[in-house]
Design a protein around this motif. Structure first.
Motif, PDB file in Angstrom:
ATOM      1  N   ALA A 184      43.058  37.763  32.885  1.00 49.66           N
ATOM      2  CA  ALA A 184      41.685  38.114  32.512  1.00 49.66           C
ATOM      3  C   ALA A 184      40.696  37.045  32.956  1.00 49.66           C
ATOM      4  O   ALA A 184      39.486  37.229  32.832  1.00 49.66           O
ATOM      5  CB  ALA A 184      41.589  38.321  31.000  1.00 49.66           C
ATOM      6  N   ASP A 244      33.453  46.124  33.635  1.00 53.56           N
ATOM      7  CA  ASP A 244      34.771  46.367  33.062  1.00 53.56           C
ATOM      8  C   ASP A 244      35.771  46.244  34.207  1.00 53.56           C
ATOM      9  O   ASP A 244      35.799  47.097  35.095  1.00 53.56           O
ATOM     10  CB  ASP A 244      34.808  47.780  32.455  1.00 53.56           C
ATOM     11  N   GLU A 304      38.970  46.590  34.384  1.00 54.10           N
ATOM     12  CA  GLU A 304      40.008  47.617  34.475  1.00 54.10           C
ATOM     13  C   GLU A 304      39.495  48.873  35.150  1.00 54.10           C
ATOM     14  O   GLU A 304      40.151  49.462  35.998  1.00 54.10           O
ATOM     15  CB  GLU A 304      40.548  47.955  33.092  1.00 54.10           C
ATOM     16  N   GLY A 305      38.299  49.282  34.749  1.00 55.05           N
ATOM     17  CA  GLY A 305      37.727  50.481  35.349  1.00 55.05           C
ATOM     18  C   GLY A 305      37.048  50.194  36.680  1.00 55.05           C
ATOM     19  O   GLY A 305      36.719  51.115  37.415  1.00 55.05           O
ATOM     20  N   GLU A 330      38.884  47.860  43.459  1.00 60.63           N
ATOM     21  CA  GLU A 330      40.101  48.268  42.735  1.00 60.63           C
ATOM     22  C   GLU A 330      41.018  47.079  42.474  1.00 60.63           C
ATOM     23  O   GLU A 330      41.913  47.155  41.635  1.00 60.63           O
ATOM     24  CB  GLU A 330      40.920  49.307  43.523  1.00 60.63           C
ATOM     25  N   LEU A 374      41.046  42.332  38.489  1.00 62.31           N
ATOM     26  CA  LEU A 374      41.940  42.306  37.328  1.00 62.31           C
ATOM     27  C   LEU A 374      41.252  41.715  36.109  1.00 62.31           C
ATOM     28  O   LEU A 374      41.503  42.126  34.988  1.00 62.31           O
ATOM     29  CB  LEU A 374      43.192  41.470  37.641  1.00 62.31           C
ATOM     30  N   GLY A 375      40.408  40.730  36.317  1.00 63.04           N
ATOM     31  CA  GLY A 375      39.783  40.093  35.168  1.00 63.04           C
ATOM     32  C   GLY A 375      38.542  39.326  35.556  1.00 63.04           C
ATOM     33  O   GLY A 375      38.389  38.901  36.711  1.00 63.04           O
ATOM     34  N   ARG A 398      43.802  41.177  42.381  1.00 63.43           N
ATOM     35  CA  ARG A 398      45.166  41.438  42.808  1.00 63.43           C
ATOM     36  C   ARG A 398      45.328  40.916  44.230  1.00 63.43           C
ATOM     37  O   ARG A 398      44.419  41.045  45.051  1.00 63.43           O
ATOM     38  CB  ARG A 398      45.437  42.945  42.752  1.00 63.43           C
TER      39      ARG A 398
END
Lengths: 195, 150
Positions: A23, B30, B32-33, B131, B134-135, B144
């Motif tokens: 994160a 966000d 993740e999205g 895409e 990750l954070g 990634r």
């Protein structure tokens, strides 16, 4: 970035590296690498708090919780991957000083002395894997370091670190290309041809 | 595609009253999205400094139009709270791959002004697809790794 040539790092270069979650938060920094010379395996990391006045953290980072070791950070999934020393395996909760591999003598199984360990070489990338030793020969030329690949499975040994004699052609004088030498050495031990 | 860097500092205006709520100071993303979820406002009087994406009626080149004066609210949720605390900004943050290599700082992001999707992160010479996010933490943006990099 030419990662193929530089897929390894000295364990001592990891000291002070931040421990960062996926994160993106920094939790700690590496205080020491806990290494098990009998099995040629990294067991985990002891940690300092972040910053100039850091000091020890009571949490440890067990090897299983390491997502990846990079040139700039040790990556973990989340904060819960750090475990309190009380709950950690005793080898990493309270690493015995006598287990320090630095200074240990490396010999081949046919009795050739390769030198004394001055560092452990760690693979960059996912997981936390020891792949070799940096050795020096105090009697010969202490400034000259050589790099010895480790087999994947180490024989349990006593006072000296014993490596297979087949390692000889894979010993390198510098770290560039050492990752490939490790792969080739291990492939040969498995009966495969060096790639 | 819109550059976030170019979209900072433009006025945020309520369509109903034509009143100015503030100007764009940043965004909450966000990871993740892979989407911008809110616009962070600067130059506001109160503490209502976040406009959720679904209250935006048009993200234009010169102004962000929102559906009403009440579109702005206080920081809500982890991503916005990080931005409010000064830890959540994506621009100028160091970028780590998930395998722990620092690949540079985020110079800009390109996003879709219709839905807020992060299309690319510009990290020096690198263009990292959204895409791969990750954070976005206090220390780094984590992406990634390229296939085959690990």
């Amino acid at each position: 970035m030419n990662r193929d040539l530089n897929r390894v790092v000295r364990a001592t270069e990891l000291l002070g590296e931040p421990v960062v979650t996926l994160a993106g938060d920094d939790l700690a920094e590496v205080r020491d690498v806990v290494y098990d010379s009998e099995h040629g395996a990294i067991l985990g990391f002891t940690l300092n708090k972040r910053g100039w006045f850091g000091g020890r953290l009571k949490e440890r980072l067990p090897v299983d919780a390491v997502h990846a070791i990079g040139r700039d950070a040790v990556m973990v999934g989340s904060e819960s991957d750090l475990v309190d020393a009380a709950a950690a395996p005793s080898e990493i909760a309270d690493p015995p000083a006598k287990r320090d591999v630095i200074g240990a003598v490396v010999v081949t199984d046919d009795g050739t002395r390769l030198g004394e360990v001055s560092d452990v070489i760690v693979a960059l990338g996912r997981g936390a894997r020891a792949v070799g030793y940096e050795v020096r020969n105090a009697a010969d030329d202490p400034k000259h370091a050589r790099y010895i690949p480790l087999p994947e499975q180490m024989a349990v040994s006593g006072d000296a670190l014993v490596v297979p004699k087949e390692v000889d052609p894979f010993v390198r004088d510098d770290l560039a290309g050492f990752g490939a030498a490790v792969d080739d050495f291990r492939a040969q031990l498995h009966g495969g041809r060096p790639t | 595609m819109t550059s976030l860097r170019a979209a900072l500092g433009i006025p945020v205006i309520a369509t109903d009253t034509a009143e100015r709520l503030g100007q764009t100071a940043g965004v909450a993303v966000d990871p993740e999205g892979g989407r911008i979820t809110a616009v962070h406002l600067g130059g506001t009087k109160g503490s209502a400094r976040f406009v959720p994406w679904d209250r935006i009626t048009a993200f234009g080149a010169d102004a962000v139009m929102v559906d009403g004066q009440g579109a702005a609210r206080e920081a809500t949720g982890a991503a916005e709270e990080r931005v409010a605390n000064g830890h959540g900004d994506i621009l100028d943050k160091r970028t780590l791959t998930e395998i722990g290599d620092d690949v540079g700082t985020v110079d800009d992001i390109e996003f879709d002004p219709d839905d807020g999707r992060v299309e690319d992160l510009k990290v020096g010479e690198l263009v990292v697809p959204g895409e791969r996010l990750l954070g976005i933490g206090s220390y780094a943006v984590v992406v990634r790794a390229d296939d085959g990099e690990a």
